[in-house]
Design an enzyme around this catalytic site. Sequence first.
Site, PDB file in Angstrom:
ATOM      1  N   LYS A 121      -0.727  -1.034  -8.790  1.00 43.92           N
ATOM      2  CA  LYS A 121      -2.067  -1.124  -8.190  1.00 43.92           C
ATOM      3  C   LYS A 121      -3.160  -1.379  -9.222  1.00 43.92           C
ATOM      4  O   LYS A 121      -2.982  -1.183 -10.409  1.00 43.92           O
ATOM      5  CB  LYS A 121      -2.338   0.121  -7.341  1.00 43.92           C
ATOM      6  CG  LYS A 121      -1.538   0.021  -6.029  1.00 43.92           C
ATOM      7  CD  LYS A 121      -1.888   1.057  -5.012  1.00 43.92           C
ATOM      8  CE  LYS A 121      -1.075   0.750  -3.741  1.00 43.92           C
ATOM      9  NZ  LYS A 121      -1.113   1.841  -2.776  1.00 43.92           N
ATOM     10  N   ARG A 142       6.636   5.093  -3.322  1.00 44.84           N
ATOM     11  CA  ARG A 142       6.776   3.712  -2.846  1.00 44.84           C
ATOM     12  C   ARG A 142       6.669   2.806  -4.066  1.00 44.84           C
ATOM     13  O   ARG A 142       5.669   2.878  -4.789  1.00 44.84           O
ATOM     14  CB  ARG A 142       5.653   3.444  -1.836  1.00 44.84           C
ATOM     15  CG  ARG A 142       5.713   2.113  -1.133  1.00 44.84           C
ATOM     16  CD  ARG A 142       4.579   2.026  -0.110  1.00 44.84           C
ATOM     17  NE  ARG A 142       4.600   0.755   0.579  1.00 44.84           N
ATOM     18  CZ  ARG A 142       4.075  -0.368   0.113  1.00 44.84           C
ATOM     19  NH1 ARG A 142       3.476  -0.379  -1.074  1.00 44.84           N
ATOM     20  NH2 ARG A 142       4.152  -1.480   0.802  1.00 44.84           N
TER      21      ARG A 142
HETATM   22  N1  HH2 Z   1       0.244   0.605  -0.365  1.00 42.41           N
HETATM   23  C1  HH2 Z   1       0.321  -0.669   0.079  1.00 42.41           C
HETATM   24  C2  HH2 Z   1       0.891  -0.956   1.318  1.00 42.41           C
HETATM   25  N2  HH2 Z   1       1.420   0.011   2.079  1.00 42.41           N
HETATM   26  N3  HH2 Z   1       1.947   2.286   2.417  1.00 42.41           N
HETATM   27  C3  HH2 Z   1       1.904   3.558   2.008  1.00 42.41           C
HETATM   28  N4  HH2 Z   1       2.440   4.543   2.759  1.00 42.41           N
HETATM   29  N5  HH2 Z   1       1.324   3.900   0.801  1.00 42.41           N
HETATM   30  C4  HH2 Z   1       0.765   2.973  -0.012  1.00 42.41           C
HETATM   31  O1  HH2 Z   1       0.233   3.354  -1.082  1.00 42.41           O
HETATM   32  C5  HH2 Z   1       0.778   1.606   0.406  1.00 42.41           C
HETATM   33  C6  HH2 Z   1       1.391   1.299   1.652  1.00 42.41           C
HETATM   34  C7  HH2 Z   1      -0.236  -1.765  -0.767  1.00 42.41           C
HETATM   35  O2  HH2 Z   1       0.729  -2.317  -1.594  1.00 42.41           O
HETATM   36  P1  HH2 Z   1       1.600  -3.644  -1.307  1.00 42.41           P
HETATM   37  O3  HH2 Z   1       2.397  -3.481  -0.047  1.00 42.41           O
HETATM   38  O4  HH2 Z   1       2.410  -3.935  -2.511  1.00 42.41           O
HETATM   39  O5  HH2 Z   1       0.561  -4.819  -1.160  1.00 42.41           O
HETATM   40  P2  HH2 Z   1      -0.073  -5.597   0.068  1.00 42.41           P
HETATM   41  O6  HH2 Z   1      -0.827  -4.602   0.895  1.00 42.41           O
HETATM   42  O7  HH2 Z   1      -0.985  -6.610  -0.601  1.00 42.41           O
HETATM   43  O8  HH2 Z   1       1.022  -6.233   0.863  1.00 42.41           O
END
Ligand code: HH2
Length: 258
Positions: free
Chosen positions: A201, A242
């Site tokens: 992040k 995660r």
């Molecule tokens: N962070 C993201 C997405 N989903 N779910 C939970 N429970 N906790 C988190 O911290 C979280 C999440 C954001 O990360 P990412 O999926 O890699 O990116 P994007 O939202 O751009 O798809």
Amino acid sequence: MATRVMGVLNVTPDSFSDGGRWTDLPAAVAHGLAMVAEGAHVIDVGGESTRPGAEPVDEAEERRRVLPVVAALAPHVRVSVDTRKAVVAEAAIVAGATLVNDVSASLHEVAAAHGVGWVAMHMQGEPGTMQHHPRYDDVVGEVRSHLVGRAERAREAGVDEVWIDPGIGFGKITRHNLALLAHLGELVATGIPVVVGTSRKRFLGTLLAASDGVDDVPTDDRLEGSLATATWAMAEGAAMVRAHDVTPTVQAARVVAG
Ligand code: HH2
């Protein structure tokens, strides 16, 4: 028991770190299975980016992205669906998902109706604007009481398996993220299992850049920060982290478990 690892599988063109890499079905399924071989306990399939400034995706497109991947992985591993939409969550459950990873913390009725687990994540605002001016008087207390309230509501609605997640980076600046991590024990003390997602992040880019004396560190160069914060979360009692980088995160979990 070692902290569980939820492997991230974004089937989106625009996710902040893996956008566009897994939009092809065979590539997405192969990556999901590779994370299972690396030791992931859950694969979190998402079809809508929630990064700061992301554009919303319509229901039909989100279903088209996630359902074939969920169906292909569900016979091999526990699958969670990362969505804010009830219809997408329901369709993913029919396709085999048994956990709703809900960054809107509002889909508990879907989980109750289908007898699956539910992750309530805290977010201030909406992805499009959440990083403009996040404000808290007491970030730890506000996040904790929001999540405990959502968890109680879900249990009353009949959800047996409830998780809470402070939502690192969702309407939070570096100072808020660090406070939530420093006081993670206060969430763990609620007795509700805690999920933490720090992987790659932006605040890690900021912190790593400051230590390197540069402006920013790109998403694929944030492993040390991802592991340091995941390891901290494990030691503080998080039940699941995660992560995009499953192998080193699973290894860290084994070290912490001793
Ligand atoms: N962070 C993201 C997405 N989903 N779910 C939970 N429970 N906790 C988190 O911290 C979280 C999440 C954001 O990360 P990412 O999926 O890699 O990116 P994007 O939202 O751009 O798809």
